[in-house]
Design a protein around this motif. Structure first.
Motif, short mmCIF file in Angstrom:
data_model
loop_
_atom_site.label_atom_id
_atom_site.label_comp_id
_atom_site.label_asym_id
_atom_site.label_seq_id
_atom_site.Cartn_x
_atom_site.Cartn_y
_atom_site.Cartn_z
N UNK A 69 0.82 -1.21 0.00
CA UNK A 69 0.00 0.00 0.00
C UNK A 69 0.85 1.26 0.00
N UNK A 70 1.92 1.27 0.80
CA UNK A 70 2.77 2.46 0.86
C UNK A 70 3.39 2.76 -0.50
N UNK A 71 3.79 1.73 -1.22
CA UNK A 71 4.36 1.91 -2.56
C UNK A 71 3.31 2.43 -3.53
N UNK A 72 2.10 1.88 -3.42
CA UNK A 72 1.00 2.32 -4.29
C UNK A 72 0.68 3.80 -4.03
N UNK A 73 0.64 4.19 -2.76
CA UNK A 73 0.35 5.59 -2.43
C UNK A 73 1.46 6.51 -2.93
N UNK A 74 2.70 6.07 -2.81
CA UNK A 74 3.82 6.88 -3.29
C UNK A 74 3.73 7.06 -4.80
N UNK A 75 3.30 6.01 -5.50
CA UNK A 75 3.16 6.11 -6.96
C UNK A 75 2.06 7.12 -7.31
N UNK A 76 0.93 7.04 -6.64
CA UNK A 76 -0.16 7.97 -6.92
C UNK A 76 0.30 9.41 -6.70
N UNK A 77 1.00 9.65 -5.60
CA UNK A 77 1.51 10.99 -5.33
C UNK A 77 2.46 11.45 -6.43
N UNK A 78 3.36 10.56 -6.85
CA UNK A 78 4.31 10.90 -7.90
C UNK A 78 3.60 11.21 -9.21
N UNK A 79 2.57 10.44 -9.54
CA UNK A 79 1.84 10.67 -10.78
C UNK A 79 1.10 12.00 -10.74
N UNK A 80 0.46 12.32 -9.62
CA UNK A 80 -0.23 13.60 -9.49
C UNK A 80 0.75 14.76 -9.67
N UNK A 81 1.89 14.68 -8.97
CA UNK A 81 2.88 15.75 -9.06
C UNK A 81 3.43 15.87 -10.49
N UNK A 82 3.64 14.74 -11.14
CA UNK A 82 4.10 14.76 -12.52
C UNK A 82 3.09 15.45 -13.44
N UNK A 83 1.82 15.12 -13.26
CA UNK A 83 0.78 15.72 -14.09
C UNK A 83 0.69 17.22 -13.86
N UNK A 84 0.81 17.66 -12.61
CA UNK A 84 0.78 19.10 -12.35
C UNK A 84 1.96 19.79 -13.03
N UNK A 85 3.15 19.20 -12.95
CA UNK A 85 4.31 19.79 -13.64
C UNK A 85 4.09 19.82 -15.15
N UNK A 86 3.53 18.74 -15.66
CA UNK A 86 3.27 18.64 -17.09
C UNK A 86 2.31 19.72 -17.55
N UNK A 87 1.26 19.95 -16.77
CA UNK A 87 0.27 20.95 -17.14
C UNK A 87 0.79 22.37 -16.99
N UNK A 88 1.77 22.56 -16.11
CA UNK A 88 2.37 23.89 -15.93
C UNK A 88 3.42 24.20 -17.00
N UNK A 89 3.93 23.15 -17.66
CA UNK A 89 4.95 23.36 -18.69
C UNK A 89 4.31 23.91 -19.96
N UNK A 90 5.09 24.57 -20.81
CA UNK A 90 4.52 25.09 -22.06
C UNK A 90 3.92 23.96 -22.91
N UNK A 91 2.80 24.26 -23.53
CA UNK A 91 2.17 23.28 -24.41
C UNK A 91 3.04 23.08 -25.65
N UNK A 92 3.00 21.89 -26.27
CA UNK A 92 3.79 21.68 -27.49
C UNK A 92 3.30 22.58 -28.60
N UNK A 93 4.20 23.05 -29.47
CA UNK A 93 3.76 23.90 -30.58
C UNK A 93 2.88 23.13 -31.54
#
Length: 296
Positions: free
Chosen positions: A255-279
């Protein structure tokens, strides 16, 4: 972008994957992602018609592309033309672009199962009792066969099949990454049961091996799975670099590994959405990623 980003999550909940439960994994993940995002699920055939209403498209357990190649090509071309954010980004050099990377990595001397696609290159493969042949456009073991050496030339003649020695390995092991951060590893102790997976404690050398291919792929955002086999001599060899829609087997980790993965994916998606969109790419000038998809 709205206060809560809108994600179109692409999945085939009913796909009959052997040893995997696409629907269960994606129901779990979307339930957790909904804590941070407005999210809707859709089948891969519906993606192109729906994606303009969302801030990003998240491709997850969408099944082998070869089952809906025309629709997938249309999706990629429209995403490129409109500058749509797609997670994973469509610039992946691994399975997302077909199996050419196995040939490229072999030629570069990387630790990968030796791979050729031409009769004149068969001598580069080590002598073994059997060889694996599979389509460059294959996925999920579709079209995989094992043949003796005397039959290899007819498979390699057209250049659309890959030929590899059949490796006598101890086990297969998969390494899971979000962006460039290692998350966990699972292995199949029985070589005959690919999806009978158990938690695996990798060594530092194991993670360095997997990270080498993550670095080679140059995807700054997304989920990747590095599949490898451990030979009888103890070395790891790359089997596949899954960078389009890798199944995560989240039900098999603590469970701890699963929760860590979910947190990492959320943070990744937020960074992705904050980055410039592809041209955006003009419709009459297909992007390199769209061209790559025709090889997938």
């Amino acid at each position: 972008m709205s206060a809560r980003p809108r994600l179109l999550y692409v999945t085939d909940l009913a796909y009959p994957a052997r040893g995997r439960r696409y629907g269960d994994e994606d129901i779990f993940l979307t339930a957790r992602l909904r804590e941070d995002f407005d999210i809707a699920l859709c089948h891969p055939l519906d993606t192109t018609a729906l994606m303009d209403a969302f801030d990003a498209v998240v491709v997850r357990n969408s099944g082998p592309v070869l089952h809906y190649q025309a629709a997938y090509d249309a999706f990629r071309e429209r995403a490129a033309a409109r500058g749509t954010r797609v997670y994973n980004p469509l610039s992946g050099r691994g399975d997302m672009a077909g199996k050419q990377y196995l040939l490229d990595l072999t030629a570069a001397g990387c630790p990968v199962i030796p791979t050729v696609d031409r009769p004149r290159h068969l001598a580069r493969l080590p002598e073994t009792a059997e060889y694996a042949v599979k389509p460059k456009a294959g996925a999920d073991s579709i079209g995989l066969d094992f043949v003796p050496r005397e039959e290899l030339a007819k498979y390699a003649a057209g250049g659309d099949m890959l030929v590899q020695p059949r490796v006598d390995f101890r086990y297969e092991v998969s390494f899971y990454f979000v962006d460039d951060a290692f998350q966990y590893a699972l292995y199949a102790p029985d070589p005959g049961q690919r999806w009978a997976l158990e938690p695996y404690e990798p060594t530092e050398a194991d993670v360095r091996f997997a990270r080498r291919f993550i670095g080679w792929n140059t995807l700054h955002h997304g989920i990747q799975r590095v599949d490898a086999c451990r030979t009888r001599q103890g070395e790891l060899l790359l089997v596949e670099l899954e960078d389009l829609n890798p199944y995560l087997s989240l039900d098999l980790v603590p469970e701890a590994t699963r929760e860590a993965f979910v947190t990492a994916m959320k943070e990744s998606l937020h960074r992705f959405l904050d980055a410039p969109a592809p041209p955006a790419t003009a419709p009459d000038q297909p992007s390199s990623s769209a061209a790559a998809s025709r090889r997938a």
